[in-house]
Scaffold this motif. Structure first.
Motif, PDB file in Angstrom:
ATOM      1  N   VAL A 109       0.851  -1.193   0.000  1.00  0.00           N
ATOM      2  CA  VAL A 109       0.000   0.000   0.000  1.00  0.00           C
ATOM      3  C   VAL A 109       0.886   1.242   0.000  1.00  0.00           C
ATOM      4  O   VAL A 109       1.777   1.373   0.846  1.00  0.00           O
ATOM      5  CB  VAL A 109      -0.931   0.042   1.232  1.00  0.00           C
ATOM      6  N   TYR A 110       0.643   2.124  -0.954  1.00  0.00           N
ATOM      7  CA  TYR A 110       1.349   3.403  -1.016  1.00  0.00           C
ATOM      8  C   TYR A 110       0.364   4.548  -0.836  1.00  0.00           C
ATOM      9  O   TYR A 110      -0.802   4.453  -1.246  1.00  0.00           O
ATOM     10  CB  TYR A 110       2.053   3.576  -2.364  1.00  0.00           C
ATOM     11  N   ILE A 168      -4.033  -4.168  -9.353  1.00  0.00           N
ATOM     12  CA  ILE A 168      -4.385  -3.109  -8.410  1.00  0.00           C
ATOM     13  C   ILE A 168      -5.704  -3.474  -7.741  1.00  0.00           C
ATOM     14  O   ILE A 168      -6.725  -3.669  -8.400  1.00  0.00           O
ATOM     15  CB  ILE A 168      -4.483  -1.741  -9.115  1.00  0.00           C
ATOM     16  N   HIS A 169      -5.685  -3.570  -6.424  1.00  0.00           N
ATOM     17  CA  HIS A 169      -6.868  -3.976  -5.664  1.00  0.00           C
ATOM     18  C   HIS A 169      -7.744  -2.784  -5.293  1.00  0.00           C
ATOM     19  O   HIS A 169      -8.967  -2.916  -5.204  1.00  0.00           O
ATOM     20  CB  HIS A 169      -6.440  -4.728  -4.405  1.00  0.00           C
ATOM     21  N   SER A 170      -7.133  -1.641  -5.061  1.00  0.00           N
ATOM     22  CA  SER A 170      -7.916  -0.447  -4.743  1.00  0.00           C
ATOM     23  C   SER A 170      -7.094   0.793  -5.054  1.00  0.00           C
ATOM     24  O   SER A 170      -5.861   0.772  -4.993  1.00  0.00           O
ATOM     25  CB  SER A 170      -8.343  -0.437  -3.269  1.00  0.00           C
ATOM     26  N   ALA A 171      -7.801   1.871  -5.388  1.00  0.00           N
ATOM     27  CA  ALA A 171      -7.165   3.166  -5.635  1.00  0.00           C
ATOM     28  C   ALA A 171      -8.215   4.237  -5.391  1.00  0.00           C
ATOM     29  O   ALA A 171      -9.291   4.190  -5.990  1.00  0.00           O
ATOM     30  CB  ALA A 171      -6.632   3.247  -7.065  1.00  0.00           C
ATOM     31  N   ILE A 184      -3.220   3.681  -2.846  1.00  0.00           N
ATOM     32  CA  ILE A 184      -3.272   2.639  -3.868  1.00  0.00           C
ATOM     33  C   ILE A 184      -2.679   1.353  -3.305  1.00  0.00           C
ATOM     34  O   ILE A 184      -1.638   1.369  -2.638  1.00  0.00           O
ATOM     35  CB  ILE A 184      -2.543   3.089  -5.157  1.00  0.00           C
ATOM     36  N   GLU A 185      -3.364   0.246  -3.555  1.00  0.00           N
ATOM     37  CA  GLU A 185      -2.941  -1.061  -3.049  1.00  0.00           C
ATOM     38  C   GLU A 185      -2.879  -2.043  -4.210  1.00  0.00           C
ATOM     39  O   GLU A 185      -3.811  -2.140  -5.008  1.00  0.00           O
ATOM     40  CB  GLU A 185      -3.922  -1.564  -1.993  1.00  0.00           C
ATOM     41  N   ALA A 186      -1.763  -2.766  -4.310  1.00  0.00           N
ATOM     42  CA  ALA A 186      -1.581  -3.716  -5.410  1.00  0.00           C
ATOM     43  C   ALA A 186      -0.674  -4.850  -4.972  1.00  0.00           C
ATOM     44  O   ALA A 186       0.007  -4.766  -3.946  1.00  0.00           O
ATOM     45  CB  ALA A 186      -0.981  -3.015  -6.628  1.00  0.00           C
ATOM     46  N   TYR A 238       3.273   2.757   2.755  1.00  0.00           N
ATOM     47  CA  TYR A 238       2.465   2.792   3.968  1.00  0.00           C
ATOM     48  C   TYR A 238       2.411   1.450   4.692  1.00  0.00           C
ATOM     49  O   TYR A 238       2.517   1.380   5.918  1.00  0.00           O
ATOM     50  CB  TYR A 238       1.052   3.244   3.611  1.00  0.00           C
ATOM     51  N   LYS A 239       2.258   0.372   3.919  1.00  0.00           N
ATOM     52  CA  LYS A 239       2.058  -0.926   4.566  1.00  0.00           C
ATOM     53  C   LYS A 239       2.374  -2.050   3.581  1.00  0.00           C
ATOM     54  O   LYS A 239       2.160  -1.913   2.377  1.00  0.00           O
ATOM     55  CB  LYS A 239       0.606  -1.044   5.033  1.00  0.00           C
TER      56      LYS A 239
END
Length: 242
Positions: A109-110, A168-171, A184-186, A238-239
């Motif tokens: 996650v960024y 990409i799972h979410s943005a 953004i999470e990928a 981030y994570k």
């Protein structure tokens, strides 16, 4: 040998990224030197993500192997005491022998932070973007990049034999106080990908473009077709999820 995982925070302004480079000050090198001083043994620190010069981290993860037992509380205290002030270990634990911080990571996650308020306290940790943005429109654009796609157009030169497909799972964008934050999470990210996505989305929002334009960029698979990359200081790892 035992395998240990640590979580690291760093302020990337004064460092040339995560990965060790000749004649450059990097996060990985500073950590390895400090750990060697405390444990009196060379370690090979494996990071979950190789952040670029000037990029920050709130939750970088790494692992290393060591021949002895580690009292993690004392270890973290001792290593933090000799690390540069821009780097800190926040957590640590023993993990399974086969654990690999990079290859076992399922998602990363960024965050990218922009602000239209000029402040001497913001410039190191956000991109000063001197206009208000339409978050609703930006989130409409994000729908075009969610899913498994070839993101070659948004990357610097990719690593050999690594491919350019990412899932990409979410943005999404949100406003928090003085800041507009992109999350953004990928499963993985290509080099320079997040900053180029942000730059492209901001350009499209500014020009009130149609969201279908993003699909055209992706299909071209050419870096020149996407927008300019935004500066590194607004970007945070981030994570890392396992």
């Amino acid at each position: 040998m035992k395998n240990y995982k640590i979580t690291i925070e760093y302020e990337g302004t004064d460092f040339c990224g995560w990965q060790i480079q000749a004649k450059s000050k990097t996060i990985q090198e500073e950590l390895q030197k400090a750990i060697k001083t405390i444990l009196r043994e060379e370690v090979n620190l494996i990071g979950a993500g190789r952040t670029d010069s000037g990029v920050h981290a709130l939750g970088q993860t790494a692992n290393f192997r060591y021949t002895g037992e580690i009292d993690m509380g004392k270890f973290i205290y001792s290593v933090n005491a000799i690390l540069p002030r821009g780097i800190a270990i926040s957590r640590g634990e023993e993990v399974l022998p086969e654990f690999h911080a990079r290859f076992d990571a399922k998602k990363r996650v960024y965050l990218y932070i922009i602000t239209n308020k000029k402040s001497p306290f913001y410039w190191k940790y956000s991109y000063f973007y001197n206009k208000e943005v339409d978050v609703r429109l930006l989130n409409e654009f994000c729908k075009e990049i969610v899913g498994k796609r070839d993101f070659r157009s948004f990357a610097k030169e990719p690593e050999e034999n690594q491919g350019t497909d990412c899932a990409i799972h979410s943005a999404h964008w949100r406003i928090t106080g003085d800041f507009t934050i992109f999350s953004i999470e990928a499963n993985r990210f290509l080099r320079g990908m997040v900053r180029t996505i942000v730059g492209t989305l901001l350009e499209m929002e500014r020009k009130r473009m149609n969201r279908d334009y993003l699909s055209e960029i992706i299909e071209k698979r050419e870096r020149e077709s996407a927008g300019m990359a935004v500066p590194p200081q607004g970007l945070f790892l981030y994570k890392v999820r396992y």
